[in-house]
Motif scaffolding. Structure first.
Motif, PDB file in Angstrom:
ATOM      1  N   VAL A 476       0.860  -1.176   0.000  1.00 28.70           N
ATOM      2  CA  VAL A 476       0.000   0.000   0.000  1.00 28.70           C
ATOM      3  C   VAL A 476       0.902   1.233   0.000  1.00 28.70           C
ATOM      4  O   VAL A 476       1.519   1.585   1.001  1.00 28.70           O
ATOM      5  N   LYS A 477       0.963   1.843  -1.174  1.00 29.49           N
ATOM      6  CA  LYS A 477       1.952   2.882  -1.437  1.00 29.49           C
ATOM      7  C   LYS A 477       1.296   4.262  -1.396  1.00 29.49           C
ATOM      8  O   LYS A 477       0.197   4.441  -1.930  1.00 29.49           O
ATOM      9  N   LEU A 478       1.954   5.192  -0.770  1.00 33.03           N
ATOM     10  CA  LEU A 478       1.480   6.567  -0.787  1.00 33.03           C
ATOM     11  C   LEU A 478       1.564   7.031  -2.239  1.00 33.03           C
ATOM     12  O   LEU A 478       2.629   6.981  -2.843  1.00 33.03           O
ATOM     13  N   SER A 479       0.430   7.465  -2.796  1.00 33.56           N
ATOM     14  CA  SER A 479       0.403   7.742  -4.235  1.00 33.56           C
ATOM     15  C   SER A 479       1.531   8.667  -4.659  1.00 33.56           C
ATOM     16  O   SER A 479       1.795   9.679  -4.006  1.00 33.56           O
ATOM     17  N   GLY A 480       2.167   8.319  -5.736  1.00 28.77           N
ATOM     18  CA  GLY A 480       3.216   9.156  -6.316  1.00 28.77           C
ATOM     19  C   GLY A 480       4.527   9.108  -5.573  1.00 28.77           C
ATOM     20  O   GLY A 480       5.423   9.889  -5.857  1.00 28.77           O
ATOM     21  N   GLN A 509       5.335  -5.120   4.938  1.00 31.48           N
ATOM     22  CA  GLN A 509       4.577  -4.254   4.019  1.00 31.48           C
ATOM     23  C   GLN A 509       3.562  -5.023   3.187  1.00 31.48           C
ATOM     24  O   GLN A 509       2.955  -4.455   2.291  1.00 31.48           O
ATOM     25  N   LEU A 510       3.390  -6.309   3.461  1.00 28.17           N
ATOM     26  CA  LEU A 510       2.494  -7.085   2.599  1.00 28.17           C
ATOM     27  C   LEU A 510       1.100  -7.214   3.211  1.00 28.17           C
ATOM     28  O   LEU A 510       0.889  -7.925   4.189  1.00 28.17           O
ATOM     29  N   TRP A 511       0.191  -6.513   2.615  1.00 27.65           N
ATOM     30  CA  TRP A 511      -1.178  -6.482   3.131  1.00 27.65           C
ATOM     31  C   TRP A 511      -2.070  -7.375   2.274  1.00 27.65           C
ATOM     32  O   TRP A 511      -2.210  -7.146   1.076  1.00 27.65           O
ATOM     33  N   SER A 512      -2.692  -8.367   2.894  1.00 29.04           N
ATOM     34  CA  SER A 512      -3.602  -9.230   2.153  1.00 29.04           C
ATOM     35  C   SER A 512      -5.026  -8.788   2.441  1.00 29.04           C
ATOM     36  O   SER A 512      -5.426  -8.634   3.594  1.00 29.04           O
TER      37      SER A 512
END
Ligand code: UD2
Ligand code: MN
Length: 609
Positions: A476-480, A509-512
């Motif tokens: 889940v990445k902060l956009s941009g 960092q792995l969100w299921s």
């Protein structure tokens, strides 16, 4: 999922009551019925769809009161239909005050239509049931103390909407002298403007507690059948017909609906499995699974279910019979114990207590009770002691064994109740245990009770059922940016808060994402929102009941991440910094924030194969 299995296996093998997981799901929604020790820790919750025959359709609800928000941001606009959304500080205030005064999400309740559709949670066999001509009418009695008015009004509307008018003689609202006259005035005003004359508002002259408030209401009632409801309920389709039909067969039958669950955070309505009432030697009510082979054929989902006890809030009884068997013990205060007392009395004095599966009523189960007793006394113990001294005979020793402190607590005069029992020539408690509740283990006695150990195949089946349904795994990445949501501590660390770190495909960092909208880190712990933006989201044991663990988002780029129960979105603490290469952003914490605020972030869900 291996770990999940092991955790589950341990849980099942360590929990003595794990012979029905549906039951655990249900019990966990009834925090008031388990022992005090159990209340304080989060119960592991496992939903057993296998035992729940009925469709668990999630109810979306309709927006009732106007939602005049013009959101320009299309992503936020998409969230606008969500009932729990906090849009400004007023909303936030309603929500927070609501939780503290009522222990449920008042913001959601205020936005739900009074006439919202709830799913028909009955078994399909119920839908084709026909009933004889019903000639008994009903008085629905709803006592309330400091209730959230909107929720009370929805309760009344739902009864008016779902009950054939010839069967509904009256609805009596009993205000148990709520703390502020404001509530009474508001209810009075609403009743006058919105309800037909058969809805009447009564008021006790002082705070009586729910037991005496019910007696007060019953004495004013003139219908032939009394039906008691809590003030935060919604009744389902044809709820009243099967209850009245059963009482018409025999006036000594006391009947209850199945109590469905209205989620206290989201007001989602879900159906409850078929279970029945029991108790333990601490005189706490509990849910028991049905005796083996109770549900063999389709017809068994319609037939009345004998129940040793009732939960307390929702039941129907012929009016004169209620008084004939001694109404309630008016010496009991505020809350607790009256449900076991009336259950013992019904069975031991010639009546019969049943659950009617085709009658369903939803109830808002809260995690805590938002009120106390006038002098701070523990009314549950006081009331239980009264019940024990009147009904338990020599078995009272088992109660004292569990509650040694109770031996020395006063319980008032129970003489009149003991005389009532003699007068009615009621059976002994020994008779009740042998004939109505043989499943209750008697301490020190080896009986042929059902084995606590499950057979391997049963366990196997259960494990299959509780394997989580993972849809996909994401960073889940902060956009941009190249910054991702991660756990501050290890992935197994319950309570760990979340932070932003440089994206790397590490477990942290792995969100299921599951079919229940959970976000499960490394397939172990769930992301859980706090109730308010003052606290931070954390990792928690997954409880499978949605609420603060249910998240909404798109599965691609540039999406807000919204929590329905909290009404808030996932954000970052130092917002406003647009340069995402700035190292300051790293390790900044993840927070819950009003969805329209600048701190509410947009996220990219980057699929990890
Ligand atoms: C459960 C029962 C409840 C009652 C209680 C044991 C269900 C669904 N609910 O607790 O009906 O049997 O166990 O005593 O089975 N109220 C008053 N005066 C008071 C306190 C409460 O009128 O002093 C009202 C309250 O507004 C509500 C009802 O009594 O409508 C029940 O209280 P609750 O909802 O706090 O009880 P609950 O559901 O935890
Ligand atoms: Mn209640």
């Amino acid at each position: 999922s291996i770990t999940w299995c092991i955790v589950l296996y341990l849980y099942i093998s360590l929990n003595p009551k794990s012979n029905s997981t549906a039951l655990q799901h249900y019990s966990s929604a009834f925090p008031f019925i388990v022992t005090v020790k159990e209340v304080s820790r989060t119960l592991p919750i496992i939903i057993d769809n296998a035992l729940d025959e009925v469709d668990q359709d999630r109810n979306k609800g309709n927006i009732g009161h106007s939602s005049n928000v013009k959101a320009s941001n299309p992503a936020v606009k998409q969230l606008e239909t969500n009932l729990g959304l906090v849009r400004n500080s007023d909303d936030q205030k309603i929500r927070e005050e609501g939780y503290s005064k009522h222990a449920f999400n008042v913001l959601v309740s205020s936005r739900l239509d009074y006439h919202r559709a709830i799913p028909d949670s009955r078994h399909k066999m119920c839908q084709s049931q026909t009933y004889p001509t019903l000639y008994l009418n009903t008085s629905v009695i709803i006592c309330f103390y400091n209730e959230d008015p909107n929720t009370l009004f929805r309760t009344v509307h739902s009864v008016l909407d779902q009950t054939p008018s010839e069967l509904l003689h009256e609805i009596l609202l009993v205000d148990d002298n709520s703390d502020t006259g404001k509530i009474h005035d508001e209810v009075q005003d609403f009743v006058a403007k919105n309800f037909p004359p058969k809805v009447q508002l009564l008021k006790t002259s002082k705070r009586e507690g729910l037991i005496r408030a019910r007696i007060f209401g019953a004495k004013k009632a003139t219908g032939q059948v009394l039906i008691f409801l809590d003030s935060h309920c919604e009744v389902n389709k044809e709820w009243v017909q099967p209850l009245v039909a059963r009482i018409q067969e025999n006036r000594t039958f006391v009947v209850t609906p199945i109590i469905d669950i209205i989620n206290s955070d989201t007001f989602q309505y879900t159906s409850s499995p078929l279970v029945r009432g029991g108790f333990n030697w601490g005189l706490h009510f509990k849910w028991d699974s049905l005796p083996d082979d109770s549900l063999k054929s389709n017809e068994d989902f319609v037939k009345p279910i004998l129940s040793p006890t009732m939960a307390g809030g929702l039941f129907a009884i012929e009016r004169e019979y209620f008084f004939d068997i001694g109404e309630y013990d008016a010496g009991m205060n505020v809350w607790g114990g009256e449900n076991l007392e009336i259950s013992f009395r019904i069975w031991m004095c010639g009546g019969r207590l049943e659950i009617i599966p085709c009658s369903r009523v939803g109830h808002v189960f809260r995690r805590r009770r938002p009120y106390g007793s006038p002098n701070g006394e523990d009314t549950m113990t006081y009331n239980s002691l009264r019940a024990a001294h009147v009904w338990l005979d020599e078995y009272i020793e088992h109660f004292f064994h569990v509650r040694p402190d109770a031996r020395h607590i006063t319980y008032g005069d129970v003489g009149p109740r003991q005389r009532l029992r003699r007068l009615m020539k009621c059976q002994s408690f020994d008779w009740y245990l042998k004939n109505i509740y043989p499943e209750l283990a008697i301490p020190g006695k080896e009986g042929n009770k059902t084995s606590k150990k499950e057979t391997n195949s049963k366990l196997q089946a259960r494990r299959m059922y509780h394997r989580k349904n993972f849809i996909a795994t994401y960073q889940v990445k902060l956009s941009g940016s190249n910054l991702c949501v991660e756990s501050e501590k290890e992935v197994t660390s319950k309570g760990s808060v979340l932070q932003i770190g440089v994206c790397a495909k590490t477990k942290k960092q792995l969100w299921s994402v599951t079919d229940k909208g959970e976000m499960v880190l490394a397939q172990m712990l769930c992301m859980e929102s706090p109730e308010s933006s003052k606290q931070k989201p954390r990792l928690s044991k997954c409880h499978e009941m949605g609420g603060l663990q249910e998240w909404k988002h798109h599965d691609d780029i540039d999406t807000p991440v919204y929590n329905i129960a909290a009404g808030l979105c996932l954000g970052i603490s130092n917002s406003g910094i647009e340069d995402f290469t700035n190292p300051v952003l790293e390790n900044s914490s993840v927070v819950m924030t009003v969805c329209t605020d600048s701190s509410a972030a947009k996220w990219d869900f980057v699929k990890v194969p």
